[in-house]
Scaffold this motif. Structure first.
Motif, PDB file in Angstrom:
ATOM      1  N   ARG A  93       0.823  -1.203   0.000  1.00  0.00           N
ATOM      2  CA  ARG A  93       0.000   0.000   0.000  1.00  0.00           C
ATOM      3  C   ARG A  93       0.863   1.262   0.000  1.00  0.00           C
ATOM      4  O   ARG A  93       0.586   2.231  -0.713  1.00  0.00           O
ATOM      5  CB  ARG A  93      -0.938   0.005   1.212  1.00  0.00           C
ATOM      6  N   PRO A 129     -10.195  -2.442  -2.177  1.00  0.00           N
ATOM      7  CA  PRO A 129      -9.136  -3.441  -2.020  1.00  0.00           C
ATOM      8  C   PRO A 129      -7.820  -2.992  -2.642  1.00  0.00           C
ATOM      9  O   PRO A 129      -7.793  -2.094  -3.498  1.00  0.00           O
ATOM     10  CB  PRO A 129      -9.706  -4.677  -2.728  1.00  0.00           C
ATOM     11  N   LEU A 130      -6.721  -3.619  -2.218  1.00  0.00           N
ATOM     12  CA  LEU A 130      -5.399  -3.262  -2.715  1.00  0.00           C
ATOM     13  C   LEU A 130      -5.301  -3.407  -4.232  1.00  0.00           C
ATOM     14  O   LEU A 130      -4.565  -2.663  -4.884  1.00  0.00           O
ATOM     15  CB  LEU A 130      -4.347  -4.147  -2.035  1.00  0.00           C
ATOM     16  N   SER A 131      -6.051  -4.334  -4.797  1.00  0.00           N
ATOM     17  CA  SER A 131      -6.011  -4.546  -6.250  1.00  0.00           C
ATOM     18  C   SER A 131      -6.427  -3.291  -7.018  1.00  0.00           C
ATOM     19  O   SER A 131      -5.982  -3.069  -8.146  1.00  0.00           O
ATOM     20  CB  SER A 131      -6.916  -5.720  -6.642  1.00  0.00           C
ATOM     21  N   TYR A 132      -7.275  -2.450  -6.400  1.00  0.00           N
ATOM     22  CA  TYR A 132      -7.675  -1.194  -7.050  1.00  0.00           C
ATOM     23  C   TYR A 132      -6.464  -0.269  -7.175  1.00  0.00           C
ATOM     24  O   TYR A 132      -6.223   0.326  -8.239  1.00  0.00           O
ATOM     25  CB  TYR A 132      -8.781  -0.520  -6.247  1.00  0.00           C
ATOM     26  N   PHE A 207     -14.080  -3.831  -8.336  1.00  0.00           N
ATOM     27  CA  PHE A 207     -13.421  -3.752  -7.037  1.00  0.00           C
ATOM     28  C   PHE A 207     -14.491  -3.529  -5.973  1.00  0.00           C
ATOM     29  O   PHE A 207     -15.296  -2.604  -6.079  1.00  0.00           O
ATOM     30  CB  PHE A 207     -12.415  -2.602  -7.010  1.00  0.00           C
ATOM     31  N   LYS A 209     -15.281  -3.668  -1.600  1.00  0.00           N
ATOM     32  CA  LYS A 209     -14.830  -3.800  -0.214  1.00  0.00           C
ATOM     33  C   LYS A 209     -15.859  -3.163   0.702  1.00  0.00           C
ATOM     34  O   LYS A 209     -16.195  -1.993   0.548  1.00  0.00           O
ATOM     35  CB  LYS A 209     -13.460  -3.143  -0.017  1.00  0.00           C
ATOM     36  N   LYS A 210     -16.355  -3.955   1.640  1.00  0.00           N
ATOM     37  CA  LYS A 210     -17.312  -3.481   2.635  1.00  0.00           C
ATOM     38  C   LYS A 210     -18.505  -2.776   1.994  1.00  0.00           C
ATOM     39  O   LYS A 210     -18.939  -1.711   2.434  1.00  0.00           O
ATOM     40  CB  LYS A 210     -16.628  -2.541   3.631  1.00  0.00           C
ATOM     41  N   ASP A 327     -12.418 -10.843  -3.466  1.00  0.00           N
ATOM     42  CA  ASP A 327     -11.812  -9.692  -2.794  1.00  0.00           C
ATOM     43  C   ASP A 327     -12.047  -9.728  -1.289  1.00  0.00           C
ATOM     44  O   ASP A 327     -11.311  -9.111  -0.522  1.00  0.00           O
ATOM     45  CB  ASP A 327     -12.380  -8.379  -3.358  1.00  0.00           C
ATOM     46  N   ASN A 328     -13.092 -10.441  -0.843  1.00  0.00           N
ATOM     47  CA  ASN A 328     -13.406 -10.515   0.585  1.00  0.00           C
ATOM     48  C   ASN A 328     -12.795 -11.734   1.267  1.00  0.00           C
ATOM     49  O   ASN A 328     -12.977 -11.927   2.466  1.00  0.00           O
ATOM     50  CB  ASN A 328     -14.934 -10.546   0.792  1.00  0.00           C
ATOM     51  N   ASP A 330      -9.473 -13.821   2.361  1.00  0.00           N
ATOM     52  CA  ASP A 330      -8.035 -13.729   2.615  1.00  0.00           C
ATOM     53  C   ASP A 330      -7.485 -15.104   2.995  1.00  0.00           C
ATOM     54  O   ASP A 330      -8.022 -15.771   3.883  1.00  0.00           O
ATOM     55  CB  ASP A 330      -7.743 -12.737   3.751  1.00  0.00           C
ATOM     56  N   LYS A 345     -14.919 -11.905   5.224  1.00  0.00           N
ATOM     57  CA  LYS A 345     -15.714 -10.842   5.852  1.00  0.00           C
ATOM     58  C   LYS A 345     -15.597 -10.881   7.377  1.00  0.00           C
ATOM     59  O   LYS A 345     -16.587 -10.797   8.106  1.00  0.00           O
ATOM     60  CB  LYS A 345     -17.186 -10.960   5.425  1.00  0.00           C
TER      61      LYS A 345
END
Length: 588
Positions: A93, A129-132, A207, A209-210, A327-328, A330, A345
């Motif tokens: 990041r 997400p980091l991919s963005y 993308f 996230k949440k 994306d959710n 890990d 999540k």
């Protein structure tokens, strides 16, 4: 973008140096302009004085900017307790954010970066997400995304922009469709709504996230279909929005067959997990509560086709809510060749990569409806299924509840022979799980100590029973692991591999073998090769020797389970009665 980041990160400099160097370039440009030769000495003195004032002001701006960016980057703070994966993500990041800072300074040459702008952009990147951040969007595109998210938030429905990128294509025009919404979307639903011979996908980037979603899709649209295409886009996006979960859901257990539970602020999966944990602590037997399932269970399955780009080509509508967003998910720790501990999540899950469904390959997989009913009904003796995930790095993965205690096999490796009370507790849990399945017309396949899983309290459940499987060629025989012969019933070993299937009677035989291994702490037929064991079991009535110090009740139970005539083996209702009676007597 990736190459640029790699080149930039290979410089021997710290994050602080990077920020200062980027900002000082602006100062160098300003100095170059102000140091131009003047036409007269008098004018030079005045200009020199003016230049010094400008340089002092610029120096203050640069110092303030460095301090501001240090704050946003947290360059001076460290966390000794952070885990290695977390540090790796944070490092990525910071690296990407450093590149963003470079781009921002180019937009504001010779002046201080607006603090509010820096803060808002940082919040935007952190909300996705980091991919963005790694996708390499230009700053003008990022500003557009922020604007669309704000618009969607104010208006309460998705915001979108359709731009024509090129009209020189021989087959039609290329459009860039950018959208934002404050909820999750189902891409399979949206894709099927847009599915048409006149529309072709060139690039898809989504993308999420949440609940915040940004999408950028490049489409090739056939000539003359542009107006119709715009209307279909709006309809498809609205239909793909996932509705928020209701504040009240019906859980499939309770004295009357269902129970209402307020779920405000929690996921349905979290509530099921909380109730299960609470029942374990309070000694409540959830299997004695009524669980309503269709009777009979559906016998069909549905097939999903995935191409080499890991995009669903067919079956997306049927798999529906069981398709999890990668994306959710890990991947935290690898615990086996294809097994991982993970988080979905905020909830701990177990992850199993499916053989034959790897990234870079196209494949078909099927999901059995009967097992889906069993593995999602809330029975504590059956592993609970969360869904499947098509991950760009790991391929197809099956996601289930995490059983933190490992398997009975793992437990035996640590402590060899188990205590009688532990054997009885595990045996009761397994028998209840298999009885529940048998009562609904389904037999468990390949029962052994590696497939019996334990939670952190030592409660046992039946592991994944093959709910998701890679599609096989027509006529391909069902395969058993070589070591699996140690637990298999003789009629299964001797049967035709293309037509034989497990029954409640073969489950009883395997159950007896599991008890033997827990009593002895050893592997059955360890001195025989797999072929010798298989022939001995099926043709010669070979059975393992029961230790002399084994309790008489368990010795008698194992002998009955191993009867060579399947119909003479005890049913699981009888097995449960025997185990529970013995367990109650031992607790007095």
């Amino acid at each position: 973008m990736a190459a640029a980041l790699e080149c930039w990160s290979s410089r021997a400099s710290t994050d602080e140096d990077m920020v200062e160097q980027v900002l000082m370039r602006t100062q160098d440009r300003s100095e170059g302009v102000t140091s131009a030769p003047e036409s007269s000495a008098g004018a030079g003195v005045k200009e020199s004085s003016a230049m010094q004032k400008r340089l002092q002001k610029l120096s203050r701006n640069v110092s303030e900017a460095i301090a501001s960016l240090k704050n946003s980057l947290n360059l001076d703070s460290t966390s000794d307790s952070a885990t290695a994966p977390f540090n790796k993500i944070e490092s990525s990041r910071k690296l990407v954010w450093g590149s963003v800072v470079r781009n921002l300074t180019q937009l504001y040459p010779g002046s201080q970066l607006p603090e509010k702008l820096v803060s808002n952009i940082r919040k935007h990147y952190d909300s996705l997400p980091l991919s963005y951040a790694q996708a390499g969007f230009e700053m003008k595109e990022v500003f557009l995304h922020i604007k669309l998210i704000e618009q969607a938030s104010v208006e309460g429905h998705p915001a979108m922009l359709i731009q024509e990128v090129s009209e020189n294509e021989t087959q039609g025009s290329v459009f860039k469709f950018t959208f934002a919404c404050n909820s999750s979307i189902s891409w399979p639903v949206m894709s099927s709504a847009l599915d048409s011979e006149s529309i072709c996908y060139k690039k898809i980037q989504i993308f999420e996230k949440k609940g915040c979603t940004i999408g950028v899709v490049l489409l090739l649209v056939e000539g003359g279909e542009e107006k119709l295409f715009r209307n279909r886009i709006e309809i498809a996006l609205k239909s793909a929005i996932k509705k928020p979960k209701p504040s009240t859901v019906k859980l499939p257990f309770g004295l009357c067959g269902c129970q209402e539970e307020n779920t405000k602020g929690r996921e349905v999966g979290d509530i099921e997990e909380d109730i299960g944990e609470q029942n374990y602590r309070n000694g409540v037997d959830i299997s004695s509560q009524k669980i309503q399932l269709p009777n009979p269970l559906p016998t069909s399955s549905f097939v999903v086709s995935v191409d080499e780009w890991q995009t669903i080509q067919s079956g997306g509508d049927e798999i529906g809510k069981w398709l999890l967003n990668s994306d959710n998910l890990d991947f935290v720790d690898q615990i086996g060749p294809t097994s991982y501990k993970g988080v979905y999540k905020g909830k701990k899950v177990g992850i199993e990569k499916l053989k034959g469904c790897d990234k870079g390959n196209s494949y078909d997989f099927e999901l059995r409806r009967d097992l889906l009913e069993l593995m999602s009904c809330g029975n504590k003796n059956i592993l609970q299924f969360s869904g499947v995930c098509i991950d760009e790095n790991h391929g197809l993965c099956v996601v289930t509840k995490l059983m933190e205690g490992g398997s009975v096999y793992d437990m035996m490796l640590k402590s060899k022979k188990l205590q009688i009370k532990d054997i009885l507790r595990i045996a009761v849990d397994v028998a209840e799980g298999i009885k529940f399945m048998n009562d609904h017309g389904v037999a468990y396949r390949d029962l052994n100590t590696q497939r019996i899983l334990l939670d952190r309290h030592g409660n046992a459940c039946l592991g994944d029973m093959g709910i998701v499987a890679a599609c096989k060629s027509v006529g391909e025989a069902t395969e058993y692991e070589t070591d699996g012969y140690r637990w298999l019933a003789p009629e299964i070993i001797a049967g035709d591999p293309e037509s034989v299937s497990e029954t409640w009677m073969s489950n009883v035989y395997s159950f007896g073998m599991v008890i033997w291994e827990m009593v002895t702490g050893e592997a059955a037929y360890a001195t025989c090769s797999p072929v010798q064991a298989a022939v001995g079991i099926a043709a010669c009535g070979l059975r393992p020797e029961i230790p002399k110090d084994c309790p008489q009740m368990l010795k008698s139970l194992m002998t009955k389970c191993w009867n060579n005539s399947p119909s003479k083996r005890p049913q699981f209702s009888e097995i449960l009665s025997t185990l529970l009676r013995t367990n109650n007597n031992s607790n007095r």
